[in-house]
Design an enzyme around this catalytic site. Sequence first.
Site, PDB file in Angstrom:
ATOM      1  N   ASP A 223      -9.210   0.980   6.329  1.00 32.18           N
ATOM      2  CA  ASP A 223     -10.491   0.553   6.874  1.00 32.18           C
ATOM      3  C   ASP A 223     -10.786  -0.890   6.471  1.00 32.18           C
ATOM      4  O   ASP A 223     -10.561  -1.288   5.329  1.00 32.18           O
ATOM      5  CB  ASP A 223     -11.588   1.485   6.336  1.00 32.18           C
ATOM      6  N   GLU A 278       8.563   3.882  -2.108  1.00 23.55           N
ATOM      7  CA  GLU A 278       9.114   4.780  -3.127  1.00 23.55           C
ATOM      8  C   GLU A 278       9.309   6.195  -2.581  1.00 23.55           C
ATOM      9  O   GLU A 278      10.042   6.993  -3.169  1.00 23.55           O
ATOM     10  CB  GLU A 278       8.182   4.836  -4.338  1.00 23.55           C
TER      11      GLU A 278
END
Length: 584
Positions: A223, A278
Site C-alpha cells: 500500500d 529466501e
Amino acid sequence: MSTSATKANLSLSERMADPKWWRQAAVYQIYPRSFYDENGDGLGDLKGITAKVPYLKELGVDAVWLSPFYPSALADGGYDVDDYRDVDPKLGTLADFDEMAAALHEAGIKIVVDIVPNHSSDRHEWFKEALASPKGSAARDRYIFRDGKGENGELPPSDWDSVFGGPIWERITEPDGTPGQWYMHIFAKEQPDFNWENPEIREDFLKTLRFWSDRGVDGFRIDVAHGMAKDLSEPMPMKDDLLARAHGTDGFIDGSHPFWDRDEVHEVYAEWRKLFNEYNPPRTAVAEAWVHESRRARYASPEGLGQAFNFDLLQSDFDAESFKQIITDNLVHAKESGASSTWVFSNHDVVRHATRYGLPKGGSVAQGTNAAQDVTGSKPKGQDGKGWLLAGAPQEELDVELGLRRARAASLLLLALPGSAYLYQGEELGLREVTEIPDSERQDPSFFRNKGVEIGRDGCRVPLPWTPEGPSFGFGAGKAHLPQPEWFKDYAVSIQEGVEGSTLELYRKALGLRRQLQTDEELEWVETGNPEVLHFSRPGGWETVTNFGTEAFELPAGTVVVSSGPLEDGKLPADTTAWVVRDA
C-alpha cells in the site's frame, strides 16, 4: 516451465511451485469485511472466505489478494493497522487464517496480503508509547514528530494538506497536559506516518514480512509504496510551490518531492527483495505506486518489488484510441523493467467500472485517481482524487445497460492481455456502484472529512449478494454492515450460476479459456481499417476483437470461443468483445 507451455498443461503442484506464477496470473481482490459473513454478525470474516473457496476455484482465479484483515478501528477501512502480525478478532484468529490458507492452497489458489508500511494506526502500541514519551525520545523517533511554528508552536510545521482533507499535521497534548509537538499523517489523523529513517521500523517490517511468509503467504500488495521515504529538511516548501512544480513540464520525475516517490524508498525494497528470495518459490510483491510512468519501472524491477500496478486503463474512458495507446505503452514499460504488466478496472478505492462506463463522458464520476496526489498532495480540478463519486452527482444520467455491456467488453479484453489481471470482488457479478447509502450509514472517512463534496468509497465496498433472499441476500444470517440495495437480488450468485450469458458465467468461461490459451507474453496489433475497433493476436492463434464503435464489425475467420454479448448475424456488435481461435 517453457514459455510456450500453458497453465492448463501444468499439474496443480507444478503451478503452485512455479516461481513465475505471478507474471500472467488472474488475481481476485477480496475486501474481507464484505465478501461473506460466516458467523452472522454483519461483517465478512476469514471463515467466510474459507467457506467460499469452492466458488473461487470454480471462478478460475490463480490468486486472491486480501485487503487488510488486521486489528483496526476502521478509521480508513482497515488501512489503519493496530498490529501487523495478528487478525482482527471481529474477522477471526490466526488459526482461522491458517485454515483459510490451507484451503486456498489445496484448491491451487495463491494468497497475496496487503502490507501498509507508510503509517500505522494511532492505536498501535508504538504510537501510544510515543504519545506517552517526551520530545526527542526513541519512541517518538519511530514516527515523524516536529515542533510547530509561531510564537508558541501553535502553527503546523508546513501548510501541506492530507489526502483526506485538512492539514497533514496534527498537534498532540504532551504527557504533562501542555500543547506539544505535531505529527505527520499523509492520510487520516488516525494514521500517523512512520519514520523510515529509523532502523527499528525497517527491522520490524522485515519481521512482519517473514511472519506472513512463514504462514504460507505467497505475495504482498504494498500500500502507498511510493510514500514512505521523506525529506522534511527546512525550509519545507509551501504547498502552492509544490502544486506549481507538479503542473510544470518536469513535475517531480526527479524524485525530489518531499514525501512522494523519493529514490530512497528503493533501498527499503532492495532489503525486502533479499528476504522474498529466501523462499522457494520466491515471495512476490506488487507496488501500489501512483507515480509518473517513467518512474514505475524501479518499483517493478527484479531487485525491487518485482511488479507495480498500472492504473492507466482504470483512468481511461471507454475509448479505442486511449485503450490501444495505454496497452502499447505499458507493455513497453513492462519489458524495460523485466516485469509483466498489470491490468485493473476496479478495486476497493474507485467507482466500479460498470458505473463509470454508463455515465456520459465528463459526467459525475471522476475518472482520475490519487495519481495527482503523488506529486502535489492536492486534488486536480474537476476530479475527486480517487475516482470516487462526487456528492450530488446526477445519477439519473446513468445508463445501467450500457455501463454493464461496456464493462463486460472491457473485462474480456483485459483478460486477453499479457500480464496480470486484477479483478475486484463483485465485478464478476456485474455489480455497479451503490449510491443508495444513507449518510447515517456511511463509513468512509473521506465522506465525513469532505462532506458535501465526495460521497466516498463505500459504494464499491457493499457486501456481495449470494442469494436473492434473506436479510443480506445470502451474505450472512443478519443485516450487512453496509446497506445493500434491493436491485442486488437480481445480481446474486445463485441467480447467475449456470445461466448462459450471465456475467458470472462469462467470467468463469473467460478465466478457464485464459488458462488454456495463454502462452508467451506477446501481443501483436492487427489493423482493422476501423479506428473504433481494436484487434490483437496472441501466440497460438488467439485473437481478440473489441468494438468501441456503433456499427457491427466483421470478425476474423476462426471459432468464436467466448464473447461479452451475443453476436449479430455473426458480426461483433457495438460495445462487445469476442475471442476468436484461428482454425488449424
